[in-house]
Motif scaffolding. Structure first.
Motif, mmCIF file in Angstrom:
data_model
loop_
_atom_site.group_PDB
_atom_site.id
_atom_site.type_symbol
_atom_site.label_atom_id
_atom_site.label_comp_id
_atom_site.label_asym_id
_atom_site.label_seq_id
_atom_site.Cartn_x
_atom_site.Cartn_y
_atom_site.Cartn_z
ATOM 1 N N PHE A 46 41.195 70.100 47.771
ATOM 2 C CA PHE A 46 41.873 68.284 47.700
ATOM 3 C C PHE A 46 42.965 67.983 47.278
ATOM 4 O O PHE A 46 43.649 67.147 47.922
ATOM 5 C CB PHE A 46 40.644 67.235 46.479
ATOM 6 N N LEU A 47 43.464 69.130 46.347
ATOM 7 C CA LEU A 47 44.576 69.319 45.903
ATOM 8 C C LEU A 47 45.900 69.316 47.109
ATOM 9 O O LEU A 47 46.908 69.017 47.036
ATOM 10 C CB LEU A 47 44.895 69.841 44.105
ATOM 11 N N TYR A 48 45.447 70.823 48.214
ATOM 12 C CA TYR A 48 46.607 70.687 48.645
ATOM 13 C C TYR A 48 47.214 69.844 49.467
ATOM 14 O O TYR A 48 47.793 69.553 50.342
ATOM 15 C CB TYR A 48 46.382 72.272 48.867
ATOM 16 N N TYR A 49 45.513 69.594 49.992
ATOM 17 C CA TYR A 49 45.454 68.424 51.137
ATOM 18 C C TYR A 49 46.492 66.571 51.033
ATOM 19 O O TYR A 49 46.973 66.657 51.371
ATOM 20 C CB TYR A 49 44.031 67.651 51.897
ATOM 21 N N PHE A 50 46.091 66.085 49.896
ATOM 22 C CA PHE A 50 46.672 64.902 49.626
ATOM 23 C C PHE A 50 47.830 65.706 48.634
ATOM 24 O O PHE A 50 48.677 64.663 47.934
ATOM 25 C CB PHE A 50 45.642 64.642 48.256
ATOM 26 N N SER A 51 48.417 66.452 48.217
ATOM 27 C CA SER A 51 50.088 67.445 48.183
ATOM 28 C C SER A 51 49.894 66.642 46.324
ATOM 29 O O SER A 51 50.686 66.250 45.795
ATOM 30 C CB SER A 51 50.764 66.255 48.699
ATOM 31 N N ILE A 52 48.946 66.905 46.289
ATOM 32 C CA ILE A 52 49.087 66.419 44.605
ATOM 33 C C ILE A 52 49.709 67.854 43.179
ATOM 34 O O ILE A 52 48.666 68.593 43.614
ATOM 35 C CB ILE A 52 47.005 65.633 44.147
ATOM 36 N N PRO A 53 50.351 66.391 42.642
ATOM 37 C CA PRO A 53 51.190 68.640 41.833
ATOM 38 C C PRO A 53 50.020 69.125 40.955
ATOM 39 O O PRO A 53 49.120 67.849 40.118
ATOM 40 C CB PRO A 53 51.684 67.937 40.919
ATOM 41 N N LEU A 54 49.544 70.070 40.583
ATOM 42 C CA LEU A 54 48.415 71.224 39.616
ATOM 43 C C LEU A 54 48.525 69.945 38.228
ATOM 44 O O LEU A 54 47.745 69.656 37.280
ATOM 45 C CB LEU A 54 49.011 71.945 39.400
ATOM 46 N N GLU A 55 49.879 69.306 37.914
ATOM 47 C CA GLU A 55 50.134 69.206 36.633
ATOM 48 C C GLU A 55 49.147 67.736 36.119
ATOM 49 O O GLU A 55 48.634 67.540 34.991
ATOM 50 C CB GLU A 55 51.564 68.739 36.233
ATOM 51 N N TYR A 56 49.017 66.911 36.966
ATOM 52 C CA TYR A 56 48.350 66.532 37.080
ATOM 53 C C TYR A 56 47.032 66.173 37.116
ATOM 54 O O TYR A 56 45.924 65.128 35.598
ATOM 55 C CB TYR A 56 48.226 65.206 37.843
ATOM 56 N N TYR A 57 46.215 67.309 37.681
ATOM 57 C CA TYR A 57 44.389 67.758 37.640
ATOM 58 C C TYR A 57 44.604 69.165 36.272
ATOM 59 O O TYR A 57 44.215 68.737 35.542
ATOM 60 C CB TYR A 57 44.180 68.538 38.535
ATOM 61 N N SER A 58 45.496 69.085 35.711
ATOM 62 C CA SER A 58 45.705 70.045 34.384
ATOM 63 C C SER A 58 45.219 68.665 33.303
ATOM 64 O O SER A 58 44.725 69.864 31.973
ATOM 65 C CB SER A 58 46.717 70.771 34.366
ATOM 66 N N LYS A 59 45.534 67.656 33.170
ATOM 67 C CA LYS A 59 45.672 67.070 32.038
ATOM 68 C C LYS A 59 44.110 67.140 31.449
ATOM 69 O O LYS A 59 44.292 67.187 30.656
ATOM 70 C CB LYS A 59 45.886 65.598 32.630
ATOM 71 N N GLY A 60 43.478 67.066 33.251
ATOM 72 C CA GLY A 60 42.063 66.996 32.815
ATOM 73 C C GLY A 60 41.223 67.851 32.683
ATOM 74 O O GLY A 60 40.149 68.553 32.459
ATOM 75 N N GLY A 61 41.236 69.364 33.424
ATOM 76 C CA GLY A 61 41.136 70.412 33.666
ATOM 77 C C GLY A 61 41.140 71.283 32.240
ATOM 78 O O GLY A 61 40.687 71.993 31.839
#
Length: 231
Positions: A46-61
């Motif tokens: 999902f992150l790769y396909y939509f080119s979402i930076p890991l930093e955004y995910y990490s806030k919740g991760g």
């Protein structure tokens, strides 16, 4: 973009991915559809396909990671219920833990050398069979790369969860204490969830083995640190 910058973004896609993994596993009962493996693949895709930076995910991760330590402590509950078995088999459990930890570390070093891995990758893989919070600290002390260590720990846990039952049958490991120690030493919390499905004794011994493996690996890492130049 504001929604992606919210910790709820990382939490939501993590839980959704895991639930999809659980659904697929229940429907198919296929080992490779392990919820952790499917969930991780879905999040990465999902992150790769939509080119979402890991930093955004990490806030919740990172919030999920925060609960890893208290989650591991909760494994003491089934252990408390099996104190009599612990007292009866404590020598076998401690010896099994020591031998298992030594085997894990030694095999990691040998395979890494045979595959020609860089030293920094080698030391990053050494803590792969212990629980994440301890593994990260061991990796840092050895000069490894914590994200690679986390990846190897997660992969080890998933493999333990998938293959634990089959390997015990293959090598005719029948005693519940032996099963629990073997699974906990080799695949920490990921394998312990499968051990708990196998039985309460297996789950309790596996939970205890997580602690034993962590302590032994911490001690051995201090020794290995002095010989890193020779590895």
């Amino acid at each position: 973009m504001e929604a992606l910058n919210n910790p709820l973004f990382g939490l939501t896609i993590s839980f959704l991915a895991y639930e999809i993994g659980k659904y697929l596993f229940k429907k198919t009962n296929f080992p490779l559809f392990n919820p952790l493996l499917v969930g991780a693949a879905l999040v990465i895709g999902f992150l790769y396909y939509f080119s979402i930076p890991l930093e955004y995910y990490s806030k919740g991760g990172d919030i999920i990671e925060f609960f890893l330590i208290p989650g591991t402590v909760l494994l003491a509950v089934p252990l408390y219920k099996q104190l009599n078995l612990l007292k009866k088999y404590y020598v076998a459990i401690l010896v099994g833990g020591l031998v298992g930890s030594l085997t894990t570390i030694t095999s990691t070093i040998i395979l890494s050398k045979l595959l020609g891995l860089d030293k920094i990758l080698l030391v990053s893989f050494i803590p792969k069979s212990i629980t994440t919070p301890i593994g990260i600290e061991v990796s840092k002390s050895l000069g490894g790369i914590p994200p690679i260590t986390i990846f190897s720990i997660v992969l080890t846990g998933i493999c333990g969860n998938i293959f634990a039952v089959g390997i015990c049958k293959m090598f005719k490991v029948r005693h519940p204490v032996a099963k629990g120690v073997a699974i906990g030493i080799s695949s920490h919390a990921g394998g312990t969830t499968k051990a708990m499905e196998m039985g309460e004794v297996e789950g309790a011994m596996s939970a205890l083995s997580i602690v034993i493996a962590g302590v032994i690996t911490l001690i051995l890492s201090a020794i290995i640190k002095n010989f890193i130049g020779l590895i």
